[in-house]
Design a protein around this motif. Sequence first.
Motif, mmCIF file in Angstrom:
data_model
loop_
_atom_site.group_PDB
_atom_site.id
_atom_site.type_symbol
_atom_site.label_atom_id
_atom_site.label_comp_id
_atom_site.label_asym_id
_atom_site.label_seq_id
_atom_site.Cartn_x
_atom_site.Cartn_y
_atom_site.Cartn_z
ATOM 1 N N GLU A 108 3.935 29.436 68.044
ATOM 2 C CA GLU A 108 4.325 30.698 67.415
ATOM 3 C C GLU A 108 4.444 31.811 68.447
ATOM 4 O O GLU A 108 5.408 32.587 68.449
ATOM 5 C CB GLU A 108 3.297 31.082 66.347
ATOM 6 C CG GLU A 108 3.710 32.313 65.534
ATOM 7 C CD GLU A 108 2.736 32.604 64.403
ATOM 8 O OE1 GLU A 108 2.786 33.724 63.883
ATOM 9 O OE2 GLU A 108 1.933 31.702 64.049
ATOM 10 N N GLU A 109 3.456 31.878 69.365
ATOM 11 C CA GLU A 109 3.491 32.927 70.392
ATOM 12 C C GLU A 109 4.671 32.703 71.349
ATOM 13 O O GLU A 109 5.376 33.651 71.713
ATOM 14 C CB GLU A 109 2.184 32.954 71.184
ATOM 15 C CG GLU A 109 0.973 33.431 70.390
ATOM 16 C CD GLU A 109 0.354 32.310 69.571
ATOM 17 O OE1 GLU A 109 0.887 31.182 69.586
ATOM 18 O OE2 GLU A 109 -0.671 32.567 68.910
ATOM 19 N N ALA A 110 4.884 31.457 71.733
ATOM 20 C CA ALA A 110 5.985 31.165 72.654
ATOM 21 C C ALA A 110 7.329 31.469 72.009
ATOM 22 O O ALA A 110 8.226 32.037 72.637
ATOM 23 C CB ALA A 110 5.924 29.697 73.079
ATOM 24 N N THR A 111 7.466 31.110 70.732
ATOM 25 C CA THR A 111 8.718 31.386 70.016
ATOM 26 C C THR A 111 8.979 32.880 69.935
ATOM 27 O O THR A 111 10.116 33.344 70.103
ATOM 28 C CB THR A 111 8.666 30.787 68.602
ATOM 29 O OG1 THR A 111 8.442 29.383 68.692
ATOM 30 C CG2 THR A 111 9.968 31.041 67.861
ATOM 31 N N GLY A 112 7.925 33.668 69.684
ATOM 32 C CA GLY A 112 8.082 35.119 69.616
ATOM 33 C C GLY A 112 8.573 35.702 70.915
ATOM 34 O O GLY A 112 9.420 36.610 70.931
#
Length: 335
Positions: free
Chosen positions: A24-28
């Motif tokens: 989720e953090e990487a996608t953001g």
Amino acid sequence: MSAEPALLSRVDRAAVFLMLLGDEEATGLLSRLSPTELEKLGAAMMALGEVEAAHMAEALADFAGEAAREALPRRGRDDRVRSLLDKALGPARADSMMQRIAPDTPPRSLELAQWLAPGVLVRLILDEHPQVIAALLLLIEPEPAAEVLAMLPLELQSLVVERVARSGTISATAIATIDTLLTQRISAAYGTAALMIGGPREAANLINLAAGELRNTVLPAIAERDAALAEQIEEQLFTFEMLFVLDPQAMGRLLRDVDNEKLIDALKGLKEPDRAPFFAAMSSRAADGIRDEIELRGRLAKSEVHAAQKAIVDIARGLADAGEIVIGSGSADFV
């Protein structure tokens, strides 16, 4: 003894850091990159192979070092968060949530103060204690705050400036007090009449954006009723910034009629990229000469720069009226 692993490139370190994050953090983070950046980073992630512990530590250290050097600006944060919450929750629930998560956020009445004419603000706060006035000036934008300060009585100005200099953090109680004060006084004395909306610039913007030749029909009609107002609107129709888009041929025609001293004063107030259209219409030797003169010119008051720019705009207006140059583009062209 095994050799030390080679240092990673900046792109490789960013790739390793992303792979250490959750999905989720990487996608953001990836969603904020441009296509070119995504391509470089994706290729680096694919090419890394097995990542050693030393390289993971290197990537984390690089991120920590950048975080220590960079600062995420505080200015505008409240507006950013409120905007996001407005979209997610709607205005009513967003306001309620802002009061929960950021009770020190300036209330809506202080936002309203940003739109009040400085003269109106002065009348609202003139009889208040200098500390209250100082706090209000710190809560609004610097330019209107400076105008308010200049309008205060001389004996009050020094007291307010002293308190501004001594101020630290403005407490939530102080903000609430000022909020209540503004709400009461605006409602009682002025209502919505205190809002400074419109003006010659806004009228000029409407004319510029409208299709057809509104300038040739609207301004003469206004001039019959109020010649001074029509002149103020016309001054906003032709702004110095509009000259930046002139092609070299039109700019060259304009510069033939502009005195060098006026040009130097006018360009002195511009950043280098905004000077480029003027230099593009000159020979390299002439442009270098003007650059040297700008550097040698001492500090100029803003009024001197604006006067020089206005003189050049007047010349441009005359050439446009004579059909020698065209100012404007798109559906709102005007000559």
